[in-house]
Design a protein around this motif. Structure first.
Motif, PDB file in Angstrom:
ATOM      1  N   ALA A 152      -9.607   1.111   6.005  1.00 35.89           N
ATOM      2  CA  ALA A 152      -9.343   0.062   5.025  1.00 35.89           C
ATOM      3  C   ALA A 152     -10.637  -0.547   4.509  1.00 35.89           C
ATOM      4  O   ALA A 152     -11.490  -0.965   5.293  1.00 35.89           O
ATOM      5  N   LYS A 179      -9.460  -9.148   0.490  1.00 33.25           N
ATOM      6  CA  LYS A 179      -9.509  -7.704   0.722  1.00 33.25           C
ATOM      7  C   LYS A 179      -9.806  -6.966  -0.580  1.00 33.25           C
ATOM      8  O   LYS A 179     -10.604  -6.037  -0.617  1.00 33.25           O
ATOM      9  N   VAL A 204      -8.411   2.877   0.194  1.00 29.43           N
ATOM     10  CA  VAL A 204      -7.351   1.865   0.201  1.00 29.43           C
ATOM     11  C   VAL A 204      -7.909   0.538   0.694  1.00 29.43           C
ATOM     12  O   VAL A 204      -8.791   0.499   1.556  1.00 29.43           O
ATOM     13  N   THR A 205      -7.385  -0.559   0.153  1.00 32.62           N
ATOM     14  CA  THR A 205      -7.845  -1.870   0.625  1.00 32.62           C
ATOM     15  C   THR A 205      -7.330  -2.160   2.021  1.00 32.62           C
ATOM     16  O   THR A 205      -7.944  -2.914   2.775  1.00 32.62           O
ATOM     17  N   GLY A 206      -6.197  -1.581   2.358  1.00 34.85           N
ATOM     18  CA  GLY A 206      -5.552  -1.884   3.632  1.00 34.85           C
ATOM     19  C   GLY A 206      -4.462  -2.914   3.429  1.00 34.85           C
ATOM     20  O   GLY A 206      -4.506  -3.728   2.497  1.00 34.85           O
ATOM     21  N   TYR A 232      -5.026 -12.234   0.346  1.00 39.29           N
ATOM     22  CA  TYR A 232      -5.146 -10.802   0.092  1.00 39.29           C
ATOM     23  C   TYR A 232      -6.294 -10.486  -0.842  1.00 39.29           C
ATOM     24  O   TYR A 232      -6.900  -9.422  -0.766  1.00 39.29           O
ATOM     25  N   GLN A 253       0.825  -1.206   0.000  1.00 42.49           N
ATOM     26  CA  GLN A 253       0.000   0.000   0.000  1.00 42.49           C
ATOM     27  C   GLN A 253       0.864   1.263   0.000  1.00 42.49           C
ATOM     28  O   GLN A 253       1.241   1.785   1.059  1.00 42.49           O
ATOM     29  N   ASP A 270     -11.363  -4.043   5.750  1.00 33.42           N
ATOM     30  CA  ASP A 270     -11.860  -4.201   7.116  1.00 33.42           C
ATOM     31  C   ASP A 270     -13.355  -3.936   7.228  1.00 33.42           C
ATOM     32  O   ASP A 270     -13.950  -4.198   8.273  1.00 33.42           O
TER      33      ASP A 270
END
Length: 323
Positions: free
Chosen positions: A58, A136, A119-121, A133, A40, A61
């Motif tokens: 995120a 996410k 952002v995905t985190g 991943y 990130q 999350d």
């Protein structure tokens, strides 16, 4: 237009995604940037401090909340828990615009350097050995499947490196894919692998050379990628200063590199939008995932989530707004 940046790790795709986003933002075009890379770094490339980047909410999350909101009152979706990353929208689903307020943007989008960013985190320590991943990144796929972008509106996504993008249907969610390629054999290898998969699905891939020093670098790229080479970015004191923590206005970028960004935008703007094909691809990948794993995980036949009369696009947004 939805735009992705892909390429070999270390090729500079995050740097170019940030440059392109800043170039668009300077024209006040409606814009949403998304970091979908396992590493990130887009927030930092847009000017965030390390502290600011760590505090960004995120998407990964908040997957449950994302599903609950997008589900709306779509009668084909039994519950938010029954939604998977490929669940397509239908009548009753909540659709997103690039601009405008909604609860998801309120909680998950922040402004960094004048650019709205989600952002995905990061892939956290507690995820090791127990999570993928791509679970996410599934939040990004859901958002793009429910997002209607109008003329002169842009969504810029920094994708995960290499062929990891093909772990889901996310690679088909873009109108234009810019593959960032250094003048090296390793970077060319990633280009060939990516294009070999992407073109089977009609994905438009244009190569943007990066870290180009001289004419021999351009000749090397042209030899190996041919007409796919759209333009290139030369070695840049502007980029070097930004990477050393001294950001400057985008107008300070070297003229030749600004011209490259202009050409990239013109290429995006000239791309024809095909909402019917976009919807068909979403359905195709959803049915494929349903058969492969999702039906067993959810405990129902997820083919029933497909609304055969629904086509994503401006008309669907208008109908949803007046429902």
């Amino acid at each position: 237009m939805k735009i992705s940046f892909v390429g070999k790790g270390g090729s500079g795709k995050t740097t170019l995604a940030a440059l392109f986003a800043r170039h668009l933002a300077a024209t006040t075009a409606p814009l949403l940037a998304i970091d979908a890379d396992i590493n990130q770094h887009l927030a930092a490339a847009l000017g965030a401090t390390e502290h600011e980047a760590v505090l960004l909410p995120a998407l990964g999350d908040q997957l449950g909340e994302i599903k609950e909101y997008l589900r709306g009152d779509n009668p084909r979706i039994s519950s938010a828990a029954a939604m998977v990353k490929t669940t397509p929208p239908g009548r009753g689903s909540r659709l997103l615009r690039v601009d405008g307020a909604n609860p998801l943007y309120d909680s998950l989008v922040r402004e960094i350097g004048g650019i709205r960013l989600a952002v995905t985190g990061p892939f956290a320590t507690e995820d090791l050995g127990v999570a993928c991943y791509h679970s996410k990144v599934g939040a990004v796929e859901l958002l793009l499947n429910h997002l209607v972008d109008g003329v002169g509106e842009y969504v810029v996504v920094d994708m995960t490196a290499g062929a990891d993008s093909f772990a889901s249907g996310l690679f088909t969610r873009f109108d234009t894919t810019f593959l960032v390629c250094e003048p090296t054999l390793r970077s060319i290898g990633v280009y060939r692998q990516y294009v070999g998969h992407a073109r089977e699905y009609g994905v438009r891939v244009r190569v943007v050379g990066n870290k180009v020093d001289d004419a021999s670098d351009v000749e090397f790229l042209t030899e190996h990628v041919g007409d796919d080479l759209l333009t290139w970015i030369g070695r840049s004191s502007y980029v070097k200063a930004a990477e050393r923590g001294v950001p400057q206005p985008i107008t300070a970028l070297e003229p030749a590199n600004r011209n490259a960004l202009d050409l990239m935008r013109a290429t995006v703007d000239a791309t024809a939008k095909d909402w019917a094909a976009y919807t068909r691809q979403a359905v195709e990948f959803h049915l494929r995932n349903a058969t492969a794993w999702a039906n067993d995980r959810v405990g129902e036949d997820l083919a029933g989530q497909v609304d055969p009369e629904f086509v994503l696009g401006p008309t669907a947004v208008d109908l949803a707004d007046h429902a």
